[in-house]
Design an enzyme around this catalytic site. Structure first.
Site, PDB file in Angstrom:
ATOM      1  N   THR B 138      -7.618  -2.135  27.658  1.00 12.56           N
ATOM      2  CA  THR B 138      -8.460  -1.815  26.509  1.00 12.56           C
ATOM      3  C   THR B 138      -9.671  -2.742  26.415  1.00 12.56           C
ATOM      4  OG1 THR B 138      -6.467  -1.138  25.351  1.00 12.56           O
ATOM      5  CG2 THR B 138      -8.401  -1.545  24.000  1.00 12.56           C
ATOM      6  N   GLY B 177      -1.930  -8.619  24.985  1.00 15.64           N
ATOM      7  CA  GLY B 177      -1.038  -9.679  24.507  1.00 15.64           C
ATOM      8  C   GLY B 177      -0.896 -10.769  25.554  1.00 15.64           C
ATOM      9  N   GLU B 420      -0.387   2.693  22.437  1.00 14.18           N
ATOM     10  CA  GLU B 420       0.264   3.644  23.349  1.00 14.18           C
ATOM     11  C   GLU B 420      -0.094   5.083  22.990  1.00 14.18           C
ATOM     12  OE1 GLU B 420       1.649   2.494  25.945  1.00 14.18           O
ATOM     13  OE2 GLU B 420       1.758   0.399  25.327  1.00 14.18           O
TER      14      GLU B 420
END
Lengths: 660, 660
Positions: B138, B177, B420
């Site tokens: 992303t 993350g 997701e």
């Protein structure tokens, strides 16, 4: 930014004029902006983003600013309550602060319930922030039900003192803002015992901390109730009283009294505290409108900046606001923000009018306003609560960042669903008024005010019935006609709730059990009543709008609000035969048209809320649309980036290598 | 606590047996409890309540525990993925942690996409936590639409390196993350250019920090993206690449390849990454069930402990779970928690079966599972997201305290609606499958699987029509009959969406605009389809339940789930003539009966979820019901109470006196 300019060029109306309507006139707009600029240009109110601070630092920064605020309000001679409120909401951008209860509850309660002698002793010290007070009513185990409160105040004529106690864990005072760390006094609500008799709840001024050292006094166990979802600036507190003695004349005795020998004198009337509750609940309707306006501003501006995916393969990624699904999420909420703004204006005006009547001794309209404020408080806060989250999620991943401002709006707003009367309890209070009115109407009494529709005879005969059996004359493009169907829906659902209670009673249930066993229907009836009121007030407001261009766009919003509400509750309207199936399909098609029609005005419509960037406090909602540059800049400033390497690498991760 | 015991004595079924059904058998329950007890009795995993820590301290504590976890998993030889998952969710009680992407994305991506030579270089160092990696896809300006990603990897044959760049602000990698502080490597997704040609998105292993000092490498701008709504333990990061050179063989080349001279070799098939997405979305359905089960456990247990107000004047305050309004809030959510648990089991089983087929080269069922997992991911996360907040608010003020555990459940869960695959996008993906199937059915093709209902001819003739015109044979007490009406509703709404697209096309809109202008109808059709699937799977599950007592209470829950869904969407059922008005009224009455019927089993039904107090982490939801004592104790431990007098008193409040 070129993009923002282009978005704004499409507007069909004068944004500034609409802002005036929302503020209540050009002069109000001017003054609001003047106050905003006073605060936002004042270096004493510069703040670090609270999201970068610890809880203790947030509290510290808030106390600092509140102290500055008190000084400046006096310095500038700002004394009008509305202007103080406006000033405060700039100093602490729409965040609660540690002195809220001192200013909003402690001082007003003194004004309303203290004797002249008590005013002399307490008011000026409190006004000058020597005494800092809070209002301690809620207990750990007891909320809205006042008779359930356990704290006791027992009069001891020997010493002419009250002895205050928290007899159980569940009786510990819990939640009062400013109680944990800030206050040195509290107005404590306690059950009064004197001469062996019980007299119910009364208010007592209890010193809790030493005036000089601020250390808790003997018998006082006081502290902060710990971290919450939001309200990080506020030290909501607990207070446990262990044989705390206060002088007899610390009971607030303007109305009820305890004489030196312990004789109790009743207050002349119980209706006097009624007004404050109504006032606060009416104000919350306005707060719903503001929270929703902010959320819509952020989501709609960002949706005009954000490009994503593709409608036609190979074309550049379109603005996400061009997706019908995105419009369908946001434009009904925009319409709702306008609806609630106008309802907020109405509640404020009505409160002022009726409190004028009350000071003249005319209480006649108070019950209706009480019922209306309870229901509308619940109706608008529930709807806004969900809507904020829809706005946040409509911003995709970035909505989840604190930089979007939306998580903060949510956590600061969501308690309105619970405090000042839990929403379901509020809906049931409104239902009680509706049912009472319904029975009066059935008994032939002529009702006045907003419930007078319960008199209209046809509704009393209405039975839920097949759609085909009733002729329908609704014009789905005519607001007056839609107000009428909302009204009929409310009437029918009140009738349904009343029938449920009757049926329960026929099964030999008690009144109370019949009521409890009809709670679902009662809440539903209240909800429909409130929905009707909102549609009606939005429609009524249009009459006041002279500007043709604004009238046109407001009419589209009102229509969208009304039609969207019908599709979301189409079962009610179909079940009652108020609409037929082809109409429901027409409504879906009409909503799509309205979405397209509103699209060019969307950004201008949120601009008209005129929320200063510093109040919005959102990287995504910035007026200039420069989202990404500022998101990057914000992230780089965040505390975890103050060092390139976090110490945990050396403490845990690197040593791990030798162990595996 | 006596009260809790009394509540539990009323249960009509064996709680332990129901737990086994939820776990998938007694052996699974035993092993889960064994792992829980390993973690919860391990002093190395003792933690400070994260709500009492700063962001940096939370991150620090999480890294510490993750490092311990890696050691212990190896020490105890826990290697089964389900058991690792269970262990991890005890170490970090249902919270994401800094190594999640290393374990869940970096290692698996190596396994799937690295060449043998790359496995040699990267896998063991990554397994031993020398290399700590993340997965960077992303970008700040680009989410689900992969073609929109801007990061470039340009091959330079002169040095046999790829040159990676973030050409714009919006191209900065954002969100991964563990990227901000933890990782020293990232798998970066970038648009590949070689020999002057563009070949789309490919994956590259990019070293980002020095292996020894952990300092960012030249050309790498990396950091934490700043505070979020939740996910405080995770250093979601940004990554800006400025002419970063990596060797040619750092491109993951198991499938696509770039040869030393820059020649590009295509991958054999594009379908291989499909499975991971389906797997993760299927897992999210199970996560919805868990988040909802926890929330219901807290709200229902607390509602049996909390006493409030009065039903009959003078009586003691009743448990709030005895109010119909409270039951109506919570019991349908309890039913939903069971529904989603069983749907989660089904998705897991189906995924395993189909991935078995896939390894055998049979892809036939993948499209349906793909469509189902997308829609159910959206359907269950949206419903759960709202439900958590209903549970929180049903706990009154205390729900707002972090001690309730509910704010944390919400902020950790809510991203599932966005990541997701954003939920609206997911619903539209499912709609694409439904519409394709619809057209195939219309063309006379025989459909298989769950969409085969689109073959049933009567639905294709159904036109929305007045209720009275159709005979209705629904038995509202028969689940099979309710499954049938849900199915018919779905068929009708798919039909309606198809008609909307046809109409748009008739107005000479392009396929793409017709699709966009029908998005509302398409989402609605998908939603109805998913709702049907959930009702069906819940009903199917009952067949497996042999124990009569459990079968009986599960049937009540399934009925409540189905009937409540009808009342919330009664417009759809009335509009389509699937139910008539008297039936809708009967359903309301039946729901009330079910609420009363479920009341004695309510606490036992949440006990059966068997969520350990340490995982629940909620003062309100404790198994023993000792809420108030522990709430007080928790508050006293909170950081603002570490000193009696906060320094802000001396800094700001006391000095204020002399200035006023």
């Amino acid at each position: 930014m070129v993009k923002s300019i282009r978005e704004r060029q499409h507007a069909t109306f004068d944004v500034e004029k609409l802002t005036h309507i929302l503020d209540g006139g050009p002069e109000k707009t001017r003054r609001r902006r003047e106050i905003e600029s006073m605060v936002f240009s004042d270096p004493d109110f510069k703040e670090e983003d609270p999201n970068f601070l610890s809880r203790s630092e947030r509290y510290d920064q808030a106390v600092k600013k509140s102290a500055q605020m008190i000084l400046k309000l006096r310095e500038y001679g700002i004394a009008d309550p509305d202007e103080i409120y406006c000033y405060k909401n700039c100093v602490h951008p729409d965040r609660p602060e540690p002195l809220d209860l001192h200013l909003g509850m402690f001082l007003p309660t003194l004004l309303n319930q203290a004797t002249p002698e008590q005013m002399d002793r307490f008011f000026m010290p409190a006004w000058n922030l020597e005494i800092i007070g809070t209002y301690a009513q809620t207990e750990m185990g007891h909320g809205t039900h006042l008779r359930g409160l356990e704290t006791t105040a027992t009069y001891d004529p020997a010493t002419q003192e009250f002895v205050l106690n928290s007899p159980t864990i569940s009786s510990i005072k819990w939640w009062p803002g400013g109680l944990g760390k800030t206050s040195n006094h509290a107005i404590v609500l306690a059950q009064l015992y004197t001469q062996g008799n019980f007299y119910g709840l009364h208010a007592f001024i209890v010193p809790i901390r030493d005036m000089d050292t601020h250390i808790p006094l003997p018998g006082i166990v006081v502290g902060d109730i710990g971290p919450k979802f939001g309200f990080n600036e506020v030290d909501n507190g607990y207070l446990k009283l262990e044989n705390v003695r206060i002088p007899r004349d610390n009971m607030l005795m303007k109305y009820a009294k305890v004489e030196p020998d312990g004789t109790y004198l009743k207050p002349p009337s119980a209706k006097l505290t009624y007004g404050t509750m109504v006032f606060i609940r009416s104000m919350i309707v306005g707060e719903s409108a503001r929270a929703l306006s902010k959320s819509c501003t952020i989501a709609i501006r960002y949706s005009s900046v954000r490009h994503q995916s593709e409608i036609r393969p190979g074309d550049p990624e379109p603005q996400i606001l061009d997706y019908q699904a995105q419009q369908y999420k946001l434009f009904p909420l925009l319409a709702m923000a306008y609806a609630f703004s106008f309802v907020g204006q109405y509640m404020r005006r009505t409160y002022n009018r009726i409190s004028g009547d009350i000071t003249q001794g005319d209480f006649s309209e108070l019950p209706e306003l009480h019922a209306l404020s309870a229901g509308l408080k619940a109706f608008t806060t529930w709807a806004t609560n969900s809507a904020i989250e829809v706005c946040r999620m409509s911003c995709g991943g970035h909505g989840y960042s604190r930089s979007s401002g939306l998580p903060d709006i949510y956590v600061e707003f969501t308690p309105t669903c619970t405090y000042e009367g839990e929403n379901t309890v509020m809906m049931l209070q409104t239902a009680r008024y509706l049912l009472k009115s319904y029975r009066q109407a059935k008994a032939g009494q002529q009702l006045s005010g907003i419930v007078s529709y319960l008199n209209e005879p046809k509704h009393q005969r209405v039975q839920p019935q097949p759609v085909a059996a009733r002729p329908t004359v609704v014009d789905i493009n005519d607001l007056a006609s839609l107000v009428e169907v909302y009204k009929q829906r409310a009437a029918i659902l009140v009738d349904l709730a009343a029938k449920s209670i009757e049926q329960e009673l026929q099964q030999r249930k008690s009144q109370e059990d019949a009521w409890n066993n009809s709670a679902i229907d009662l809440v539903r009836a209240s909800d429909a009543h409130c929905h009707y009121v909102v549609v009606k007030l939005f429609t009524d407001k249009l009459v006041e709008v002279g500007d043709t261009a604004i009238h046109s766009v407001m009419s589209s919003l009102a229509l969208l609000y009304a039609l969207h509400g019908i599709t979301k509750n189409s079962g009610d309207f179909l079940q009652a035969g108020l609409l037929n199936v082809p109409q429901v399909l027409q409504i879906s098609a009409r909503i799509k048209e309205l979405l397209s029609q509103l699209r060019p005005n969307a950004v201008a419509l949120v601009d008209a809320f005129d929320i200063h960037d510093k109040k919005l406090n959102s990287v995504l909602g910035r007026y200039d649309g420069n989202v990404y540059e500022n998101l990057f800049e914000w992230a780089r400033r965040s505390p975890l980036n103050s060092t390139e390497v976090h110490e945990s690498f050396h403490k845990y991760l690197k040593p791990l290598r030798s162990k595996l």
